[in-house]
Design an enzyme around this catalytic site. Sequence first.
Site, PDB file in Angstrom:
ATOM      1  N   HIS A  98      26.821 -20.914  16.047  1.00  0.00           N
ATOM      2  CA  HIS A  98      26.372 -22.147  16.704  1.00  0.00           C
ATOM      3  C   HIS A  98      24.870 -22.150  17.010  1.00  0.00           C
ATOM      4  CE1 HIS A  98      30.675 -22.549  17.297  1.00  0.00           C
ATOM      5  NE2 HIS A  98      30.503 -23.779  17.744  1.00  0.00           N
TER       6      HIS A  98
ATOM      7  N   ASP B 206      35.260 -20.831  10.756  1.00  0.00           N
ATOM      8  CA  ASP B 206      34.573 -20.704  12.047  1.00  0.00           C
ATOM      9  C   ASP B 206      35.513 -21.222  13.138  1.00  0.00           C
ATOM     10  OD1 ASP B 206      31.889 -20.050  13.314  1.00  0.00           O
ATOM     11  OD2 ASP B 206      32.316 -21.992  14.215  1.00  0.00           O
ATOM     12  N   SER B 207      35.233 -20.788  14.364  1.00  0.00           N
ATOM     13  CA  SER B 207      36.049 -21.274  15.480  1.00  0.00           C
ATOM     14  C   SER B 207      35.818 -22.770  15.721  1.00  0.00           C
ATOM     15  CB  SER B 207      35.705 -20.488  16.742  1.00  0.00           C
ATOM     16  OG  SER B 207      34.324 -20.595  17.002  1.00  0.00           O
TER      17      SER B 207
ATOM     18  N   TYR C 185      36.174 -19.172  20.924  1.00  0.00           N
ATOM     19  CA  TYR C 185      36.876 -17.894  20.802  1.00  0.00           C
ATOM     20  C   TYR C 185      36.212 -16.823  21.676  1.00  0.00           C
ATOM     21  CZ  TYR C 185      39.565 -19.073  16.516  1.00  0.00           C
ATOM     22  OH  TYR C 185      40.430 -19.588  15.599  1.00  0.00           O
TER      23      TYR C 185
ATOM     24  N   CYS D  76      25.662 -15.690  16.501  1.00  0.00           N
ATOM     25  CA  CYS D  76      26.721 -16.685  16.680  1.00  0.00           C
ATOM     26  C   CYS D  76      26.342 -17.879  15.818  1.00  0.00           C
ATOM     27  CB  CYS D  76      26.815 -17.107  18.148  1.00  0.00           C
ATOM     28  SG  CYS D  76      27.942 -18.491  18.415  1.00  0.00           S
TER      29      CYS D  76
ATOM     30  N   GLU E 160      28.931 -27.629  20.947  1.00  0.00           N
ATOM     31  CA  GLU E 160      30.120 -28.365  20.467  1.00  0.00           C
ATOM     32  C   GLU E 160      30.141 -29.787  21.048  1.00  0.00           C
ATOM     33  OE1 GLU E 160      33.053 -27.637  18.515  1.00  0.00           O
ATOM     34  OE2 GLU E 160      32.081 -25.819  17.769  1.00  0.00           O
TER      35      GLU E 160
ATOM     36  N   CYS F  62      32.225 -16.962  11.501  1.00  0.00           N
ATOM     37  CA  CYS F  62      32.255 -16.739  12.951  1.00  0.00           C
ATOM     38  C   CYS F  62      31.988 -15.267  13.284  1.00  0.00           C
ATOM     39  CB  CYS F  62      33.630 -17.161  13.457  1.00  0.00           C
ATOM     40  SG  CYS F  62      33.844 -16.998  15.216  1.00  0.00           S
TER      41      CYS F  62
HETATM   42  N1  DGL Z   1      31.011 -19.472  16.236  1.00  0.00           N
HETATM   43  C1  DGL Z   1      31.406 -18.296  16.858  1.00  0.00           C
HETATM   44  C2  DGL Z   1      30.527 -17.116  16.536  1.00  0.00           C
HETATM   45  O1  DGL Z   1      29.815 -17.126  15.559  1.00  0.00           O
HETATM   46  C3  DGL Z   1      31.601 -18.316  18.327  1.00  0.00           C
HETATM   47  C4  DGL Z   1      31.963 -19.534  18.995  1.00  0.00           C
HETATM   48  C5  DGL Z   1      33.132 -19.364  19.909  1.00  0.00           C
HETATM   49  O2  DGL Z   1      32.981 -18.806  21.001  1.00  0.00           O
HETATM   50  O3  DGL Z   1      34.179 -19.786  19.478  1.00  0.00           O
HETATM   51  O4  DGL Z   1      30.576 -16.154  17.239  1.00  0.00           O
END
Ligand code: DGL
Length: 273
Positions: free
Chosen positions: A193, A14-15, A46, A191, A159, A77
Amino acid sequence: MLKNKETIKIGVFDSGLGGLTVLKHLLKELPAYDYLYLGDTARVPYGSRSAEVIYRYTEEAVDFLFSKGCQLIILACNTASSQALRRLQQEYLPKKYPDRRILGVIIPLAQAAAHHDNIGVIGTKGTISSGVYKEEILKINKGAAVHSNSAPLLVPLIEEGLAGKPATNMILKKYLQPLKVKKIKTLILGCTHYPFVINDVRRIMGKNCGVPNPGQIIASSLTDYLERHPEYKTESIKDGKREFYLTDEPKSFKSIAENYLGSKIAHIELIEL
Ligand code: DGL
């Protein structure tokens, strides 16, 4: 061909810390595997970066996980899955690791929603602008209406450990409102998060809109995949090893992760990609 006797190592990428929402369910459903979690915390988010940069970062991440012996990598991610997965599968794997696999999260999540006719998706700018959710849903249900909205401020807030705080809820409402007025029947949290705020999302969307937990869907889809690919089956009855790698260690990662996973993390290794 891999030998059944060795414990299969699964990489979860993941990012940032969002992939924990997937890892949690993998650990519950498939505990015997070894897991290597990699969060690119130095370069998160990301979501607002160009497709080329997301591809490059994701390729560096999978290179690292394969160098650590992973046989299988889950791009938890969504942004990486939507912007980099196809190219990794079509160009990178055949050239560099023809007997290993990289799986994404878009198809299982789209499949789980596609029996509805009015579907909402929230995700990062990268994921939403790629249009992949709509594309995958329409392959299964041509008549479905798919409404999407990007939610760029949610990842930095989460985050920072601000999930559940009034400021985050206010922003969340703003992102969800345009989907709520469309009277969607199900909402894809596109996403990793966002499950950190799933209860707030459910409360805001109300009882007429289902909000499935993506981690559960990914874990059950991986379970199916492993049934169909016995070469990746792990026979062990003991829990496997868990390793955590970050490209930068935000102070909050360890406590958020331990809290969310419900277990102690002995060591987090800082690496450079
Ligand atoms: N965790 C990433 C996703 O599932 C996105 C978070 C980011 O923008 O890095 O898309």
